[in-house]
Structure formats: structure tokens, C-alpha cells
Design a protein around this motif. Structure first.
Motif, mmCIF file in Angstrom:
data_model
loop_
_atom_site.group_PDB
_atom_site.id
_atom_site.type_symbol
_atom_site.label_atom_id
_atom_site.label_comp_id
_atom_site.label_asym_id
_atom_site.label_seq_id
_atom_site.Cartn_x
_atom_site.Cartn_y
_atom_site.Cartn_z
ATOM 1 N N LEU A 90 0.838 -1.203 0.000
ATOM 2 C CA LEU A 90 0.000 0.000 0.000
ATOM 3 C C LEU A 90 0.869 1.247 0.000
ATOM 4 O O LEU A 90 0.503 2.274 -0.566
ATOM 5 N N GLY A 91 2.005 1.142 0.689
ATOM 6 C CA GLY A 91 2.892 2.293 0.810
ATOM 7 C C GLY A 91 3.333 2.444 2.252
ATOM 8 O O GLY A 91 3.013 1.601 3.096
ATOM 9 N N TYR A 92 4.106 3.497 2.490
ATOM 10 C CA TYR A 92 4.517 3.749 3.869
ATOM 11 C C TYR A 92 3.704 4.914 4.411
ATOM 12 O O TYR A 92 3.202 5.741 3.665
ATOM 13 N N GLY A 93 3.550 4.959 5.731
ATOM 14 C CA GLY A 93 2.768 6.026 6.339
ATOM 15 C C GLY A 93 2.091 5.537 7.608
ATOM 16 O O GLY A 93 2.394 4.449 8.107
ATOM 17 N N ALA A 94 1.169 6.331 8.113
ATOM 18 C CA ALA A 94 0.527 6.039 9.396
ATOM 19 C C ALA A 94 -0.606 5.032 9.204
ATOM 20 O O ALA A 94 -1.778 5.384 9.198
ATOM 21 N N TYR A 95 -0.249 3.785 9.002
ATOM 22 C CA TYR A 95 -1.243 2.745 8.734
ATOM 23 C C TYR A 95 -1.460 1.854 9.952
ATOM 24 O O TYR A 95 -0.583 1.698 10.793
ATOM 25 N N GLU A 96 -2.640 1.228 9.966
ATOM 26 C CA GLU A 96 -2.916 0.178 10.943
ATOM 27 C C GLU A 96 -3.272 -1.089 10.176
ATOM 28 O O GLU A 96 -3.842 -1.012 9.081
ATOM 29 N N GLY A 97 -2.945 -2.235 10.761
ATOM 30 C CA GLY A 97 -3.165 -3.483 10.040
ATOM 31 C C GLY A 97 -3.854 -4.540 10.870
ATOM 32 O O GLY A 97 -3.821 -4.481 12.104
ATOM 33 N N GLU A 98 -4.488 -5.494 10.214
ATOM 34 C CA GLU A 98 -5.084 -6.640 10.912
ATOM 35 C C GLU A 98 -3.973 -7.390 11.644
ATOM 36 O O GLU A 98 -4.154 -7.876 12.753
ATOM 37 N N ILE A 99 -2.831 -7.491 10.982
ATOM 38 C CA ILE A 99 -1.656 -8.083 11.620
ATOM 39 C C ILE A 99 -0.614 -6.978 11.730
ATOM 40 O O ILE A 99 -0.402 -6.244 10.765
ATOM 41 N N GLU A 100 0.002 -6.858 12.885
ATOM 42 C CA GLU A 100 1.032 -5.838 13.057
ATOM 43 C C GLU A 100 2.335 -6.518 13.458
ATOM 44 O O GLU A 100 2.361 -7.321 14.388
ATOM 45 N N ILE A 101 3.381 -6.216 12.722
ATOM 46 C CA ILE A 101 4.665 -6.864 12.966
ATOM 47 C C ILE A 101 5.682 -5.801 13.374
ATOM 48 O O ILE A 101 5.852 -4.804 12.682
ATOM 49 N N ASP A 102 6.334 -6.033 14.504
ATOM 50 C CA ASP A 102 7.346 -5.094 14.982
ATOM 51 C C ASP A 102 8.712 -5.571 14.504
ATOM 52 O O ASP A 102 9.196 -6.622 14.926
ATOM 53 N N LEU A 103 9.318 -4.801 13.610
ATOM 54 C CA LEU A 103 10.609 -5.232 13.042
ATOM 55 C C LEU A 103 11.793 -4.853 13.922
ATOM 56 O O LEU A 103 12.919 -5.248 13.645
ATOM 57 N N LYS A 104 11.545 -4.071 14.939
ATOM 58 C CA LYS A 104 12.602 -3.722 15.910
ATOM 59 C C LYS A 104 13.885 -3.256 15.237
ATOM 60 O O LYS A 104 14.981 -3.687 15.587
ATOM 61 N N GLY A 105 13.726 -2.432 14.230
ATOM 62 C CA GLY A 105 14.910 -1.831 13.612
ATOM 63 C C GLY A 105 15.543 -2.635 12.482
ATOM 64 O O GLY A 105 16.556 -2.223 11.926
ATOM 65 N N SER A 106 14.966 -3.781 12.132
ATOM 66 C CA SER A 106 15.525 -4.541 11.001
ATOM 67 C C SER A 106 15.286 -3.790 9.690
ATOM 68 O O SER A 106 14.445 -2.899 9.611
#
Lengths: 574, 574
Positions: free
Chosen positions: A46-62
Motif C-alpha cells: 500500500l505504501g509507507y505512512g501512518a497505517y494500521e493493520g489486521e496483523i502488526e509486525i514489529d521489526l525492531k529496527g531490522s
């Protein structure tokens, strides 16, 4: 994809399917690394920006990179089927390949290509194909198929077929050979891409080659060669495979101005090398190690091959692009933590999260069609005792044309001399055609008490066997015939090792790890039991002994071939 | 092209048709300038090298560049037909354009587009087309046509049609409007390109716009806007036209990394500006003046637009590419000495060496269909004397929504007050439809003793007339109706000037020089006889008074339109 629902999600009116938070997004368009949230819907970005998702994944800086693309590969060189190849390379970040099924086409013709199309359908690895342009490679050998322009045209409309594969017969193209031009025209008329293969060709010959429509080359070995191609509008595919490794020599030829026209490929890479070093992620790592900006290196594995092959929606993390995503720990090791294909997690920690057994078709099975071979078939009558010998050079596909004096028995048959390193080699037609056998002599392979045989023999893939006694040679060949092809070692009258490659005599239907382990064992046997020269790869060297386009002296099923003169020659010097 | 004979010439076995000696060859792939001989055969580049030709041209050190490409242009804005437009721009180095026939489509629908395809066929200027996506521009006006997705699909298969034209209705696309999505889907299903037009759109809205499939934008006015588009994978077309000039603001946003995704366009450029300053060569010159590397600038006018629009064989001097060639004196003035199209000399010293009269079709003639207009048609009844007035801003298409107190006669009809700069404006439906007339008031145009009228009125191209007396207004409008459209000035009860534009009411069938001279005379009359504000372009300002998508207040044939609220409003403030 439902356009409305995609737009709703992109505009933020609906939740995304998935978002990656706290990632460092690699932007191959601008060279930037953006810290932002990346959102996905229906397998697309979809792109980057202030999105919310059904699934949210925290990449912790990867780091988050587009999936890698191999711009030119022969899947057959992995010794595995497309299904197992996918399991091997997807966990290493490769989500798309442009494959040239040239090997299987030499064995099984159009049906071989159809097998590859079918076997690769729906895999987490997207496989596009170039139609093999040179089957057979030359007129001096008997392959399993002959593919004309009109044969190839039958597959030109397939959705994953992009164009005409590497035009290796550059001398004929530059000379204007009608059959070659017909294949070119077939591709040009359809607006298809044409891959090149033109080592050392330059100046007007290179103009003719490119002007005829060839758009890529993966055979550059020097920055000068690279520059002469870039100047003429070619894409240069920088290859790092098992045998041919050009990256170190070429990487300094990549400049900010020509970067867009450079991409990475592997061409031929064996399973153990992929398991050990990686696939396209290895090219990226090597380029970075040699001082290249990491985003440049990633661009050469993503956006650039996508533009080269017009792969819509591939090669970048931008709105509407396929969500083929690689999560990287850092931009140095290029260690791949996760791989997503069209938004689905398909690999983690270098392990595939999918499995797919090989989908086989009759056309690629039982392709080793040869009568039972007897020891007598290898009897070599010599008119004189001064003969031409194929001298193997260490770590090279090039051979030397040597002249040696050898031992004969009372019937003037060649006889092994215990103090001379000269062995017998045979190439046996195995496609159910003429049943011809070419016999020759080899120096510098160094083996005692056995034979090594292979049904991989570029490009026609006839059987090749090399040994110091006719019994072991026959035994090894018959073992291959019984298993539908493969690699074999015979020693002291016994079969000492066998890796069956029942698919076209080229590929195993087992996972790459098993194939690699078997191969390792076989190599050990060849080196330790038979004493093969350690500076020679026992099977790969064998596999190139019958390719009559690499200098100087080769052997086909029709006889000894002087590549420099481009004609058959007598074994005996008279 | 005969492939065999081309290869023979490239390889040097046959003479080339033509060679250029002693030229400095601009290489847009590598950024180099190579001193070498360039050879041509069958209208295509053979390459550089030691060639001999049937014709040999000594360039004496001049530069040799690929022909320039205008990535986005409305040919109609030149006020000339495609044939005369070619005579105008080819001598300035433009050999290819990507045109959006949006203006003629608003007048004559699909037949208008077909006319442009037909008129541009076989010209030394290669014209590719994008199908106008927004006809009519809004639902708040009556145009000459309505083009739905299925209408556009009828032309999607034409060989020179590349895609869907600028999606100006970005609010509807981002909102997911079904009719707009249908057009997008029509293009996506056919793998066609989609042009954008999205000033100031950013963040998630921009993601939605791009994710839906839009690939270019030519409406950037700041480097930030440019960057937000490049990051998301768009091509940015840097525009330098007659009114909209973005080059100076954007050129510093072009970096070595994103250069490949930047190209030049003119969008709308009037004939006098092209005659005076040039066409795409002007963009190149300006960029170089602002400090850009000349080969970068030329790349943005050649290779980059070619890649953007997938124009095979265009944009570089490489083997197999079309011999579209521009000979330049130097890399500063970008003075064009010669132009070759597919190897044929077509212009020299800024003069065309070809001529082609306009090929007209019935569908684009007699398109001003309006009853005889009487002075009384402009009577303006006002319920109150406090009214909304369109305030023109100098050098801008944006207007202000002003509130003014005005004079009325005893019948409450609007009356000109000698000390107030408030004039009457009317928009008259002229496509043979409803015959509606919208009436309004304008400030800051400043005119006395006459009227100015135009059949160019973006985007519906209804008749627009502005004046201080109803008689001159009627006279000017009726003169336009009689001439099939054009630009007219009436003064003191007489027709003071007329430039007929009989093709769709948009284009003349005369050469650009004559059109430009006529227009100059008309502008003189408007400024000197009528006293029009010198900070206003008398006709261009008028032409944008009816475009209900540019803020704040506009007038269509259906009435006064508040662009900010996006609805019709009453003239009178109650």
C-alpha cells in the motif's frame, strides 16, 4: 485484486492486511533508507505512512528490502527440481528468477520446457522463462532435441515466457546465419526480450550482435568488456555462480551513471554453494564487502533486473508493487531473517515454510536411452602411438590441445601405462538416437582404479565417462542408464557411489540438502578412493568435456573436436 | 528492416547508408561523450566504430545527440494541427512526443482523438498518444463529449496509443469512484501506462493514487513534492511550458540516484514561445544554465522518457536504435543545427525540410454549434447589489472569490460603472447541446470599450466572452461562431481582430508562424485598443475562467462555481 478495496486501504479508510512497524525501509528509487511503517493489502504494497493493520509486525529496527531477483539462472545447475530449488533459494531472499531451461531443453525439447513451466507454477518463487535459443548448441553433437524458430514460437505466448534465451551462438548470429536470424525474428516480431552470451566479442561484431536485438550479457569478465556493452545499451548481468565468478572484477565498473543498467545473476550455482554462501544475497554481500553502497547493491538485485525484464510490480517497495519482501538483520551480512511472497510469510531463519514435492511428467523421466554398454565398447584402436590428448587445466573450463606419445598393446589398442597420467574418456549418445560413442584421451584428471561417469554433459547431456579401465567405465555407465541418469563412481569392479538424477538425467527429485550430501560423498569417493586431481572438480570438469564451443580440444559423441579450428580431428597424429 | 542486411552492415561487411565523422557522440547510457564515427543503416543506428558509408558527413566537432522526446504535451495548445506542430518542433530537436489529445476529445470525443491519430501518421515527428481520462473534466459543465471506459477501450488497441492520459480527477480516484475505477481497470487489464496529474496530493492519498496504477506526474512544483513521488516509484516529468514553469524549482531535486526517473515535458506551450525559446531543447538549455551536467539534461530528454513510456528503440544512439538524431553546435546554447528522423535529414538551421498540409476530417470542423447570440442574452438580473466576483490574479490560473458592491439600473440589471473595474463574463455552451449560458462578473481584467472572446475554454471548450458592453460581446461571439471558433476582439461595435481556429475551435490550419503573427496582433489590439491589464494574458486567462477545478471561483455554462466548496453558488450574496 479488487481495486476499490485496495484504494480504500491505501487511503486509510480500511485497515491494511498487515503492517511492518519500526523497520528501516530500503528505497531503491531514491537510495534512501526510511524509518516508517510499511503496509500491505491483498499481497501488494500500500505504501509507507501512518497505517494500521489486521496483523502488526514489529521489526525492531531490522531492514526491509524488496525480494531479490536472479536475472539469469539455469535452475538445472542446482541439480534439483524447481520445487526444491524454491525451497533452497527463497529462504535466502530470492523471490523471483529469470530462468533459461536450456539444459532440460537439450534433453527433452519443448516438453522439457513445458515441464519447467508446469513444475514452477504457483511456487513462492516466481519463475519467468527465456526460451533456449541454441538447442543443440552445435551441429557437432547429437542432443535430445532440435528447437527451431517455429518450435520456440509454440511457447512464446505462455504468460511467464519473457523472451529468447542466451544467444550463445554469437558467431552464427554475427555471420547472419538464416536459422539463427529466424529465431531472432521470431522474438523481435513478438516484442520479446533477447538475452546475450558473447564473451570477448567487441567493436563492430558487438554492434552487429546488439543491433540484431540482443539486450543483455552475463559473460563480461573485465570492466572494459562491461563498459563496451553498457555504452551500446546492453544490460550487464554481473554473475557470481559456482564456477564463473565475475563480481570482484566487475564491481568497480558500476558507476552512479550506469548503475541502472547493471543487475546480479548466478547463472549456474550448485546446491552446496547455495547452502554454504547463499544465492543472490551472496552477490549483494560480496558487493558491499568490496565497498559498494548497500542500497546500490540491493538495487542491482531488485529494481534493475525488474526494469531489464519488464517485470511489472517487482523490485521495489512502492504502492501497487507486489509485497515480495525480505527482512534483513543488517546491511553487511545480508542475513535473511524472513521472506514474504505476495504478502505471505514463506521463509524464516533460512528455512522454507512451504513444501512442495516434485511434480514430474513422463517426458522428463527415463531419458537415458542407451543399450547395455560393454567393456569392449571402450576399446580404442590407435593407428599411431602419437595422439591428441585433452589436457585439463586446473579451475578452468578451457582445455589444452596436447600431443603425447602413448602405449599400445599388440593389437594397437590403447593401453594404460602406470607411469603416464593419460586416461580414456568416452561420450555416449543417450537420447535414443544414433547410439554413437566418441572416444578420446585425457591428461591431468589423475585417477587410478576406477571410473567417473555423468549424464550431465553440456550442452547435449550425453553420457560422459572417464576411467583407467574399461570394466569400471562400463559399470559406471550402466549404473547411470539404470537410474535414469546421474553421477556415478565405480572402483575395482564395484559401484562405489551413485547420485541418481532421474529428471532428464539432470535433476534429483530430492531436497537440495540431500542432493548436496550425496554429492559431497561422491566427491569424497572420487578424490579419496580414486585419487582424482584435487585442483579439478570431478563432475563439473567432466560435464564440460563435451562442449565443443570452449577451447581448445573437446570430445563429443561424434568424435574429437578442435574448437580453435572448429572441426573434427583425428585422435592420431599422422 | 532486413535483419540480415543490417547485421552485414553492422559487422562491416557492407557499407553503411550514412556515417557521421568527427562528431562528439553523446552517450546517455554511460554519461560519456565519445569522439568516434557513428554509422546508420535502414534508418537505424549501426553503432560507432570504423565504418564507411554511402554518404559521409563531416560534423567538424559538433555534438551528436539522440532526438528529444516531449514526455507530455497537449498539441492543441500550440494552436496548430499535428502537421504544423511537427514543422514547429522538429527543427528544434524534438523527434518524438507523448501527446494527450484531451482538448480535441472534449470537443469531438473519440472522433477528435482519431483525427489526431490520423493527422500525425507518418510525420517526421513521431506522435504517441495517451487516451484522455477526464472527458468531461467535471460534471459541472457541458462538454462536446463524454468518454467512458468502454469508449476509450475502442482506441486502446491502436498501435500508437500507449495508455490512459493524465488522471486529473484525483479526488474521485482516491475516493474510489466506480466510473473512474472502470477507466483505470480498462488500462490495467491491457497493461497500459497511466499518466498522473496530482498537484499537492501527498501521503496516504498519494499512496492510493499511485497504488491504483498511476505512473507519472508532471504537476510537481517543489522539490519536496517531487521527492514524495519519486520515493513511491513515479516518474516525475519536469514541465516547462508557456504558463506553468517548474524547471527552476525542481532541477535541484534531480540527483544522480533518481535521475533515471526524471524526464522533461512542455505540457502546454504556445507557438510564439516555441518560436522564441524553443521546445524541449529549451528545457535542456535551462537545466544546463542552472548548473546541470549537459549529458544528464540530455538524458532527461531522451533515454528517461523512452524508458518511462517503454518507447522501444528511442532515446539513445546505440545499435538497433532508431536514427533519430540531433546535431548540436555546443552543449550550452543547445542550438539545433540539423535533425534526422530515422536517418533522413528533416530540418536544418531551425527550418523544417518537409511540409505537410493539414489533413482535416469532418468531425473536427464546424464544431461551434450555437444559435445567433443577441445582446440581450447577456442581460444580468441581480436580486441584490452585493455580488460574488471572480478576481483575476496576475500571472496565475488561480482566481480569488471576491465580494463587491455593484451598480444596477432601474430594472435591477447589472450596469457597468465607469470607476469600477468590474466586467461581465459569459460562458456559452457551443457543442450543439443545451445552449446554456452562464453569466458572471470579473475584476482585474481591465478593459474598456469592447469585448474579448475565445472558443478555447478549458476543459470543455465552450465559448467564453468578457466585455464592458453586451453589443460587442455578442458581436465577438457571433464572429467566433461564423469562423468555426477562434479568438476574437470587438471594439466600438466592430470586429477589431480575429484568429480563426476552425479545427475544433482549438487549432488553426495555418503554419505556426502565421498563427503566432495573428495572435500577436490580436494581443496588441486587446492591450492597446481595449486596455487589458498588462499583467494578464488576454486569451489564456480567459481560457481558464471556465475550469472548475482550479480555485477559487470559476464560471461554467451552468453557472458560477465555488471550487473550494465544489458546488454552484449564487452570484448574489443574500
Amino acid at each position: 485484486m479488487d481495486l476499490k478495496s485496495f484504494i480504500d486501504a491505501a487511503a486509510g479508510r480500511k485497515k491494511a492486511d498487515m503492517v511492518f512497524r519500526n523497520g528501516k525501509i530500503i528505497n531503491v528509487f531514491t537510495g534512501e533508507i526510511l524509518e516508517n511503517t510499511l503496509a500491505i493489502k491483498d499481497g501488494k504494497i500500500l505504501g509507507y505512512g501512518a497505517y494500521e493493520g489486521e496483523i502488526e509486525i514489529d521489526l525492531k529496527g531490522s531492514y526491509i528490502s524488496p525480494g531479490f531477483i536472479d536475472a539469469h539462472v539455469h535452475i538445472e545447475s542446482s541439480l534439483t527440481t524447481p520445487e526444491h530449488f524454491a525451497s533452497l533459494v527463497v529462504p535466502r531472499g530470492t523471490t523471483t528468477v529469470v530462468a533459461d531451461p536450456h539444459e532440460i531443453a537439450n534433453v527433452a525439447g519443448l516438453e522439457g520446457i513445458r515441464y519447467m513451466l508446469n513444475a514452477s507454477e504457483g511456487l513462492p518463487l516466481e519463475c519467468f522463462f527465456m526460451l533456449p535459443s541454441c538447442v543443440p548448441a552445435t551441429l557437432f553433437e547429437n542432443a535430445g532435441a532440435k528447437l527451431s524458430a517455429s518450435d520456440l514460437a509454440q511457447l512464446a505466448g505462455e504468460p511467464r515466457v519473457l523472451g529468447l534465451g542466451e544467444m550463445m551462438d554469437y558467431p552464427s548470429l554475427i555471420a547472419g546465419d538464416p536459422a539463427v536470424l529466424e529465431k531472432m525474428q521470431m522474438a523481435l516480431d513478438r516484442g520479446m526480450l533477447i538475452d546475450g552470451h558473447a564473451p570477448m566479442v567487441d567493436r563492430k561484431e558487438l554492434n552487429a550482435y546488439i543491433g540484431a536485438g540482443v539486450g543483455t550479457d552475463h559473460e563480461c569478465s573485465t570492466p572494459e568488456e562491461m563498459r563496451s556493452r553498457l555504452r551500446r545499451g546492453m544490460y550487464v548481468l554481473i554473475r557470481e555462480g559456482s564456477a564463473a565468478r565475475n563480481l570482484k572484477n566487475l564491481i568497480n565498473g558500476v558507476k552512479s551513471y550506469n548503475l541502472r543498467r547493471c543487475a546480479f545473476c548466478t547463472d549456474d550455482k550448485q546446491p552446496e554453494d547455495i547452502l554454504k554462501d547463499g544465492h543472490i544475497n551472496y552477490n549483494i554481500r560480496e558487493a558491499i564487502d568490496l565497498g559498494m553502497d548497500p542500497v546500490w547493491a540491493i538495487q542491482m538485485a531488485t529494481l534493475n533486473p525488474s526494469e531489464c525484464y519488464n517485470l511489472k510490480g517487482k523490485g521495489a517497495l512502492a504502492p501497487g508493487y507486489d509485497a515480495d519482501i525480505v527482512i534483513l538483520e543488517d546491511l553487511k551480512s545480508i542475513h535473511v531473517r524472513q521472506v514474504y511472497k505476495k504478502g505471505v510469510l514463506v521463509a524464516e531463519n533460512e528455512k522454507p515454510l512451504f513444501s512442495q514435492s516434485s511434480r514430474l511428467t513422463e517426458a522428463v523421466l527415463n531419458t537415458v536411452k542407451v543399450r547395455t554398454i560393454k567393456s569392449e565398447d571402450f576399446r580404442l584402436f590407435l593407428e599411431t602411438d602419437v595422439v591428441r590428448v585433452i589436457r585439463i587445466l586446473p579451475h578452468s573450463l578451457v582445455t589444452e590441445h596436447a600431443i603425447r606419445k602413448v602405449e599400445r598393446d599388440e593389437g594397437n589398442l590403447f593401453q594404460i601405462h602406470p607411469d603416464l597420467d593419460i586416461l580414456k574418456i568416452a561420450v555416449i549418445e543417450r537420447h535414443g538416437g544414433k547410439g554413437t560413442i566418441g572416444l578420446g584421451l585425457v591428461e591431468n584428471y589423475r585417477l587410478r582404479g576406477g571410473a567417473v561417469a555423468s549424464s550431465i554433459g553440456h550442452d547435449s547431456h550425453n553420457l560422459i565417462v572417464l576411467g583407467d579401465n574399461d570394466d569400471d567405465m562400463a559399470l559406471a555407465v550402466n549404473a547411470l542408464a539404470a537410474s535414469g541418469g546421474g553421477l556415478a563412481v565405480a572402483a575395482g569392479g564395484k559401484l562405489a557411489g551413485l547420485l541418481p538424477l532421474p529428471i532428464g538425467g539432470l535433476m534429483s527429485d530430492l531436497p537440495a540438502e540431500e542432493v548436496s550430501a550425496s554429492l559431497k560423498e561422491l566427491l569424497n569417493t572420487a578424490v579419496h578412493t580414486l585419487g582424482v586431481n584435487k585442483d579439478v572438480d570431478p563432475f563439473m570438469t567432466l560435464a564440460f568435456m563435451a562442449l565443443p564451443v570452449i577451447p581448445e580440444l573437446k570430445l563429443t559423441d561424434e568424435g574429437l573436436f578442435d574448437v580453435t579450428k572448429f572441426e573434427f580431428v583425428d585422435l592420431c597424429v599422422k
